[in-house]
Motif scaffolding. Structure first.
Motif, mmCIF file in Angstrom:
data_model
loop_
_atom_site.group_PDB
_atom_site.id
_atom_site.type_symbol
_atom_site.label_atom_id
_atom_site.label_comp_id
_atom_site.label_asym_id
_atom_site.label_seq_id
_atom_site.Cartn_x
_atom_site.Cartn_y
_atom_site.Cartn_z
ATOM 1 N N ASP A 73 23.409 -23.753 87.227
ATOM 2 C CA ASP A 73 23.686 -23.339 85.848
ATOM 3 C C ASP A 73 24.871 -24.085 85.234
ATOM 4 O OD1 ASP A 73 21.588 -21.556 85.606
ATOM 5 O OD2 ASP A 73 22.753 -19.855 86.371
ATOM 6 N N THR A 74 25.935 -24.284 86.015
ATOM 7 C CA THR A 74 27.125 -24.970 85.500
ATOM 8 C C THR A 74 26.797 -26.409 85.136
ATOM 9 O OG1 THR A 74 28.576 -23.580 86.840
ATOM 10 C CG2 THR A 74 29.513 -25.625 85.996
ATOM 11 N N LEU A 75 26.051 -27.079 86.012
ATOM 12 C CA LEU A 75 25.666 -28.462 85.743
ATOM 13 C C LEU A 75 24.687 -28.541 84.575
ATOM 14 C CD1 LEU A 75 25.247 -29.715 89.422
ATOM 15 C CD2 LEU A 75 27.090 -30.301 87.839
ATOM 16 N N ALA A 76 23.753 -27.602 84.514
ATOM 17 C CA ALA A 76 22.802 -27.576 83.396
ATOM 18 C C ALA A 76 23.536 -27.380 82.073
ATOM 19 C CB ALA A 76 21.773 -26.473 83.609
ATOM 20 N N ASP A 77 24.531 -26.491 82.048
ATOM 21 C CA ASP A 77 25.331 -26.278 80.838
ATOM 22 C C ASP A 77 26.023 -27.569 80.418
ATOM 23 O OD1 ASP A 77 24.618 -23.616 80.795
ATOM 24 O OD2 ASP A 77 26.496 -22.886 81.675
ATOM 25 N N TYR A 78 26.570 -28.288 81.386
ATOM 26 C CA TYR A 78 27.275 -29.541 81.092
ATOM 27 C C TYR A 78 26.313 -30.582 80.528
ATOM 28 C CZ TYR A 78 29.403 -34.076 81.736
ATOM 29 O OH TYR A 78 29.855 -35.354 81.517
ATOM 30 N N ILE A 79 25.151 -30.732 81.163
ATOM 31 C CA ILE A 79 24.166 -31.712 80.698
ATOM 32 C C ILE A 79 23.682 -31.361 79.293
ATOM 33 C CG2 ILE A 79 21.818 -32.581 81.098
ATOM 34 C CD1 ILE A 79 23.877 -33.838 82.945
ATOM 35 N N GLU A 80 23.416 -30.078 79.059
ATOM 36 C CA GLU A 80 22.947 -29.636 77.738
ATOM 37 C C GLU A 80 24.001 -29.893 76.666
ATOM 38 O OE1 GLU A 80 20.242 -25.972 76.519
ATOM 39 O OE2 GLU A 80 22.239 -25.321 77.157
ATOM 40 N N LYS A 81 25.248 -29.604 76.988
ATOM 41 C CA LYS A 81 26.348 -29.809 76.033
ATOM 42 C C LYS A 81 26.557 -31.295 75.746
ATOM 43 C CE LYS A 81 31.321 -29.012 75.475
ATOM 44 N NZ LYS A 81 32.548 -28.438 76.112
ATOM 45 N N THR A 82 26.424 -32.122 76.774
ATOM 46 C CA THR A 82 26.708 -33.546 76.639
ATOM 47 C C THR A 82 25.599 -34.307 75.941
ATOM 48 O OG1 THR A 82 28.002 -33.469 78.688
ATOM 49 C CG2 THR A 82 27.314 -35.656 77.910
ATOM 50 N N TYR A 83 24.347 -33.975 76.237
ATOM 51 C CA TYR A 83 23.232 -34.792 75.743
ATOM 52 C C TYR A 83 22.388 -34.111 74.673
ATOM 53 C CZ TYR A 83 24.613 -37.746 79.560
ATOM 54 O OH TYR A 83 25.356 -38.549 80.384
ATOM 55 N N GLY A 84 22.513 -32.805 74.540
ATOM 56 C CA GLY A 84 21.851 -32.095 73.446
ATOM 57 C C GLY A 84 20.387 -32.429 73.319
ATOM 58 N N ASP A 85 19.964 -32.760 72.070
ATOM 59 C CA ASP A 85 18.540 -33.014 71.847
ATOM 60 C C ASP A 85 18.124 -34.441 72.202
ATOM 61 O OD1 ASP A 85 19.692 -34.419 69.793
ATOM 62 O OD2 ASP A 85 18.824 -33.221 68.173
ATOM 63 N N ARG A 86 19.019 -35.201 72.829
ATOM 64 C CA ARG A 86 18.637 -36.539 73.316
ATOM 65 C C ARG A 86 17.751 -36.426 74.556
ATOM 66 N NH1 ARG A 86 23.864 -39.797 74.503
ATOM 67 N NH2 ARG A 86 22.353 -41.496 74.849
ATOM 68 N N ILE A 87 17.758 -35.264 75.192
ATOM 69 C CA ILE A 87 16.937 -35.045 76.382
ATOM 70 C C ILE A 87 16.235 -33.692 76.268
ATOM 71 C CG2 ILE A 87 18.607 -36.336 77.783
ATOM 72 C CD1 ILE A 87 19.290 -33.601 79.116
ATOM 73 N N THR A 88 15.253 -33.493 77.135
ATOM 74 C CA THR A 88 14.664 -32.171 77.322
ATOM 75 C C THR A 88 15.160 -31.645 78.659
ATOM 76 O OG1 THR A 88 12.668 -32.754 76.076
ATOM 77 C CG2 THR A 88 12.514 -30.880 77.591
ATOM 78 N N LEU A 89 15.785 -30.485 78.648
ATOM 79 C CA LEU A 89 16.347 -29.916 79.873
ATOM 80 C C LEU A 89 15.494 -28.744 80.349
ATOM 81 C CD1 LEU A 89 18.651 -29.707 81.994
ATOM 82 C CD2 LEU A 89 19.818 -28.165 80.392
ATOM 83 N N ILE A 90 15.088 -28.807 81.602
ATOM 84 C CA ILE A 90 14.380 -27.700 82.242
ATOM 85 C C ILE A 90 15.315 -27.098 83.276
ATOM 86 C CG2 ILE A 90 12.415 -27.018 83.678
ATOM 87 C CD1 ILE A 90 10.888 -29.414 82.504
ATOM 88 N N ARG A 91 15.618 -25.827 83.106
ATOM 89 C CA ARG A 91 16.471 -25.135 84.078
ATOM 90 C C ARG A 91 15.583 -24.500 85.133
ATOM 91 N NH1 ARG A 91 21.788 -23.419 82.028
ATOM 92 N NH2 ARG A 91 22.153 -24.419 79.988
ATOM 93 N N GLY A 92 15.780 -24.886 86.372
ATOM 94 C CA GLY A 92 14.964 -24.314 87.435
ATOM 95 C C GLY A 92 14.970 -25.173 88.680
ATOM 96 N N ASP A 93 14.228 -24.723 89.661
ATOM 97 C CA ASP A 93 14.117 -25.377 90.957
ATOM 98 C C ASP A 93 12.989 -26.402 90.886
ATOM 99 O OD1 ASP A 93 13.702 -26.128 93.597
ATOM 100 O OD2 ASP A 93 13.835 -24.092 94.397
ATOM 101 N N ALA A 94 13.321 -27.675 91.034
ATOM 102 C CA ALA A 94 12.328 -28.738 90.892
ATOM 103 C C ALA A 94 11.237 -28.666 91.950
ATOM 104 C CB ALA A 94 13.007 -30.106 90.942
ATOM 105 N N VAL A 95 11.502 -27.988 93.055
ATOM 106 C CA VAL A 95 10.469 -27.813 94.070
ATOM 107 C C VAL A 95 9.384 -26.870 93.554
ATOM 108 C CG1 VAL A 95 9.983 -26.957 96.408
ATOM 109 C CG2 VAL A 95 12.068 -28.281 95.974
#
Length: 260
Positions: A73-95
């Protein structure tokens, strides 16, 4: 202090050993990692485990379609804050979460999920994957028949893709520093150079025999209920680690024929 060290301090991230969180600190290696994928501006790129974004930054500059999957969650928050709508963020277990459609897969894979992610990756259509994995795992990916590293992973990859070790990465290039070195590996899907009659049987034979790799193949297949006897089964008195992927295909065809 490296940028990675600064970000660890600023975000309050506590790298998790259980999740294999070792963050790359060398931007030159990140440049090459992304460069190996030869990404075009319209390629759909998927990154698993963006962490503090050393690859994400470069991927976002290379394509206008980047999706990242992050569990922490902490890393996801950082990525979302830093890149915003430049990326699509999926929060979850990639497995566990389904992958979106993608052309290119780029990731610094934690050792704890390397195997399930690679097997999952092989179920999708894509042009190229460039992954960073522990060196010993990379050696299993490209192992020669009969070697100590030859494994279920080797055979599954050999059947579905061309796999190459591109670059060794010293453990000193990560924070925190892992105990072993890593390696950047490319995976390019391609048709196998041999035919098989039934993929499900092929992969089941691989699973059963490598689970008991020191036993004779006939013994393993009988114990798993795949054959009633070894009669008519090629390589029944061999061990699976001595068979090439093509020979395992012959074995699987014989098992399939016996059952049909």
């Amino acid at each position: 202090m490296t940028d990675t060290g600064r970000l660890i301090r600023e975000t309050g991230v506590r790298p998790s050993r259980s999740r294999g969180q070792n963050f790359l600190t060398d931007g030159r290696i990140a440049d090459r990692h992304v460069g190996y994928a030869c990404i075009g501006p319209h390629d759909r790129v998927l990154e698993v485990g963006p962490g503090l974004g050393i690859l994400t930054q470069r991927l976002a500059e290379a394509t206008d379609s980047l999706t990242c999957i992050e569990l922490d969650d902490t890393l996801a928050d950082y990525i979302e804050k830093t890149y915003g709508d430049r990326i699509t963020l999926i929060r979850g277990d990639a497995v566990k979460v389904p992958f979106p459609e993608f052309d290119v897969f780029v990731s610094n894979l934690p050792y704890s999920v390397s195997t399930p992610i690679i097997f999952k990756l092989l179920e999708y259509d894509f042009r190229i994957a460039v992954v960073m994995v522990q060196k010993e795992f990379a050696e299993r990916m490209v192992a020669e028949t009969g070697s100590v590293d030859y494994s279920r992973l080797t055979v599954n990859l050999a059947y579905r893709a061309e796999c190459r070790m591109l670059e060794n990465v010293p453990s000193s290039r990560f924070n925190p520093r892992p105990k072993v070195d890593s390696c950047i590996v490319s995976i390019r899907p391609r048709k196998a150079d041999f035919e098989i009659r039934d993929e499900k049987t092929f992969f089941r034979v691989v699973d059963v025999c490598f689970e008991h790799r020191r036993k004779k193949i006939g013994t393993s297949l009988k114990a798993a209920g795949m054959i009633p006897s070894s009669e008519g089964i090629p390589f029944a008195d061999e061990r699976i680690e001595r068979l090439s992927p093509r020979q395992i295909g012959e074995l699987a065809d014989a098992v399939w024929s016996l059952r049909h």
